[in-house]
Design an enzyme around this catalytic site. Sequence first.
Site, PDB file in Angstrom:
ATOM      1  CE  LYS A  71      -4.333  -1.504   2.108  1.00  0.00           C
ATOM      2  NZ  LYS A  71      -5.298  -1.218   3.168  1.00  0.00           N
ATOM      3  CG  ASP A 107      -8.479   1.087   3.448  1.00  0.00           C
ATOM      4  OD1 ASP A 107      -9.269   0.310   2.882  1.00  0.00           O
ATOM      5  OD2 ASP A 107      -7.255   0.878   3.503  1.00  0.00           O
ATOM      6  N   GLY A 132      -6.017   1.181  18.327  1.00  0.00           N
ATOM      7  CA  GLY A 132      -5.025   0.735  17.348  1.00  0.00           C
ATOM      8  C   GLY A 132      -4.387   1.911  16.646  1.00  0.00           C
ATOM      9  N   GLY A 135      -2.187   0.712   9.969  1.00  0.00           N
ATOM     10  CA  GLY A 135      -2.629   1.300   8.704  1.00  0.00           C
ATOM     11  C   GLY A 135      -4.114   1.645   8.689  1.00  0.00           C
ATOM     12  NE  ARG A 157       0.116  -4.868  21.489  1.00  0.00           N
ATOM     13  CZ  ARG A 157       0.114  -5.949  20.730  1.00  0.00           C
ATOM     14  NH1 ARG A 157      -0.360  -7.086  21.195  1.00  0.00           N
ATOM     15  NH2 ARG A 157       0.572  -5.913  19.496  1.00  0.00           N
ATOM     16  CG  MET A 205      -9.922 -11.588  12.207  1.00  0.00           C
ATOM     17  SD  MET A 205      -8.442 -11.096  11.287  1.00  0.00           S
ATOM     18  CE  MET A 205      -8.661  -9.334  11.223  1.00  0.00           C
ATOM     19  N   GLY A 251     -17.942  -4.337  10.818  1.00  0.00           N
ATOM     20  CA  GLY A 251     -16.809  -4.244   9.901  1.00  0.00           C
ATOM     21  C   GLY A 251     -17.166  -4.590   8.467  1.00  0.00           C
TER      22      GLY A 251
HETATM   23  P1  ATR Z   1      -3.440  -2.674  10.056  1.00  0.00           P
HETATM   24  O1  ATR Z   1      -2.569  -2.140   8.977  1.00  0.00           O
HETATM   25  O2  ATR Z   1      -4.433  -3.689   9.597  1.00  0.00           O
HETATM   26  O3  ATR Z   1      -4.079  -1.594  10.870  1.00  0.00           O
HETATM   27  P2  ATR Z   1      -1.163  -3.177  11.743  1.00  0.00           P
HETATM   28  O4  ATR Z   1      -0.444  -2.072  11.073  1.00  0.00           O
HETATM   29  O5  ATR Z   1      -0.455  -4.471  11.929  1.00  0.00           O
HETATM   30  O6  ATR Z   1      -2.496  -3.548  11.001  1.00  0.00           O
HETATM   31  O7  ATR Z   1      -1.689  -2.640  13.147  1.00  0.00           O
HETATM   32  C1  ATR Z   1      -2.264  -3.462  14.051  1.00  0.00           C
HETATM   33  C2  ATR Z   1      -2.751  -2.638  15.267  1.00  0.00           C
HETATM   34  O8  ATR Z   1      -3.448  -3.542  16.097  1.00  0.00           O
HETATM   35  C3  ATR Z   1      -1.640  -2.039  16.086  1.00  0.00           C
HETATM   36  O9  ATR Z   1      -2.094  -0.834  16.632  1.00  0.00           O
HETATM   37  C4  ATR Z   1      -1.441  -3.078  17.171  1.00  0.00           C
HETATM   38  O10 ATR Z   1      -0.934  -2.582  18.390  1.00  0.00           O
HETATM   39  P3  ATR Z   1       0.661  -2.376  18.626  1.00  0.00           P
HETATM   40  O11 ATR Z   1       1.020  -1.100  17.942  1.00  0.00           O
HETATM   41  O12 ATR Z   1       0.801  -2.311  20.098  1.00  0.00           O
HETATM   42  O13 ATR Z   1       1.331  -3.570  18.017  1.00  0.00           O
HETATM   43  C5  ATR Z   1      -2.864  -3.538  17.390  1.00  0.00           C
HETATM   44  N1  ATR Z   1      -2.917  -4.896  17.949  1.00  0.00           N
HETATM   45  C6  ATR Z   1      -2.713  -6.047  17.297  1.00  0.00           C
HETATM   46  N2  ATR Z   1      -2.858  -7.097  18.135  1.00  0.00           N
HETATM   47  C7  ATR Z   1      -3.173  -6.586  19.355  1.00  0.00           C
HETATM   48  C8  ATR Z   1      -3.463  -7.141  20.642  1.00  0.00           C
HETATM   49  N3  ATR Z   1      -3.465  -8.457  20.837  1.00  0.00           N
HETATM   50  N4  ATR Z   1      -3.776  -6.303  21.648  1.00  0.00           N
HETATM   51  C9  ATR Z   1      -3.781  -4.972  21.465  1.00  0.00           C
HETATM   52  N5  ATR Z   1      -3.515  -4.369  20.266  1.00  0.00           N
HETATM   53  C10 ATR Z   1      -3.210  -5.167  19.237  1.00  0.00           C
END
Ligand code: ATR
Length: 287
Positions: A71, A107, A132, A135, A157, A205, A251
Site C-alpha cells: 500500500k 479505506d 489501534g 494502517g 497497546r 478476529m 466491519g
Molecule cells: P493494520 O494495517 O491492519 O491496521 P497493523 O499495522 O499491523 O495492522 O496494526 C495493528 C494494530 O493492532 C496495532 O495498533 C497493534 O498494536 P501495537 O502497535 O501495540 O502492536 C494492534 N494490535 C494487534 N494485536 C493486538 C493485541 N493483541 N492487543 C492490542 N492491540 C493489538
Amino acid sequence: MIINSSTRIVGLLGYPISHSYSPIMQNEAFEKADVNGLYIALEVKPEFLGEVVKGLSKTGFLGFNVTVPHKVEIMKYLDEIDENAQLIGAVNTVKNIDGKLVGYNTDGRGFLSSFINKTKGGIEDKKVMILGSGGASRAVSITLAGNGASKIIICNRTIEKAKTLTEEINRIFPGIALAISQQDDEIRDVIQEVDVIINTTSVGMHPNIEVTPLNKKFFRKGLTVCDVVYNPLKTRFLIEANDAGCSTVEGLSMLVHQGAEAFEIWTGKKASLDNMYNILQEYLAKA
Ligand code: ATR
C-alpha cells in the site's frame, strides 16, 4: 457472466492474497451494475511490484486494488495521488486512465460512508476514540479529522506508536489528536467525553473470537461503537456494546463501502451495496 475480448480487468495486488474477500464482492458488483468487468487476485511478491504495475498499466486493465504489503510502496509507481491518499500516506485503489495511474485510498472514506449510512448521522463535531494505530487506524483517523470530527483519541497497546500517529495527525489538523495507552485509568479519563469508539486492531478476529479490544465496562448508552473486524460478523466487542445499549456498526459494512467507493472510481457507476453485503455475508457464513 460472459468474459470476452471487451472485458475490462481489475487486479488485486498483494502478497499473500488467498484470504481476500474482494474478488467475491467486486465480481458481484460488476454483474449487478451490468459492467463487462472481471476482478482477479494477483499474487505479487514485493520485488516484482514495479514491473507488474508498469506492465499491466500498458494493457486495458481498468485499475487495481492494493493490499498488504504494497500500500505504501505502490505510490512511487503512480502518476497522480489524490489528496486523501497523500495525507494517509498509502494507496489501496488505482485507476488506469490510458496508461496514466491515479492513486486513491478508499479505506477511510469507506469507513465514513458506512458510518453515515448505518447511523444516519455524520461525524461532524464528534469525539472519536480509535483503538489501534496501524494502517487502518491511520486511514480512518485522518479521514475523520478531515471531515469534521472534533477530537481523535488514539488508544494503543504500544503508546509510542500512538504518539507517532497523533503527532502526524496534529501536523495536519493542529490540536485535534491525543495519544493514550490501553491502561484503564487513561481510558477512564477520556471515555465520558467520547461519542464514537472504533476498533481498528485485529483483536477479536476469527479464530480468536473470545477476545475483545476494550473492556465492556466502558460502554454506555449513547455511544456508537464500530469494528473493522468482519469475521465474525458480530464480534464480541460489538455484541457487548449492543448489550450495553450502544449503536453499532459492523466491519463488513466498512469493507463493502470501501469496495463500492473503489468500484465507482474504476467504472463511474454506483455499486449495489446490498448485493455486495449479502454475497459476503453468505460466503462468511459458509467459511
Ligand atoms: P493494520 O494495517 O491492519 O491496521 P497493523 O499495522 O499491523 O495492522 O496494526 C495493528 C494494530 O493492532 C496495532 O495498533 C497493534 O498494536 P501495537 O502497535 O501495540 O502492536 C494492534 N494490535 C494487534 N494485536 C493486538 C493485541 N493483541 N492487543 C492490542 N492491540 C493489538
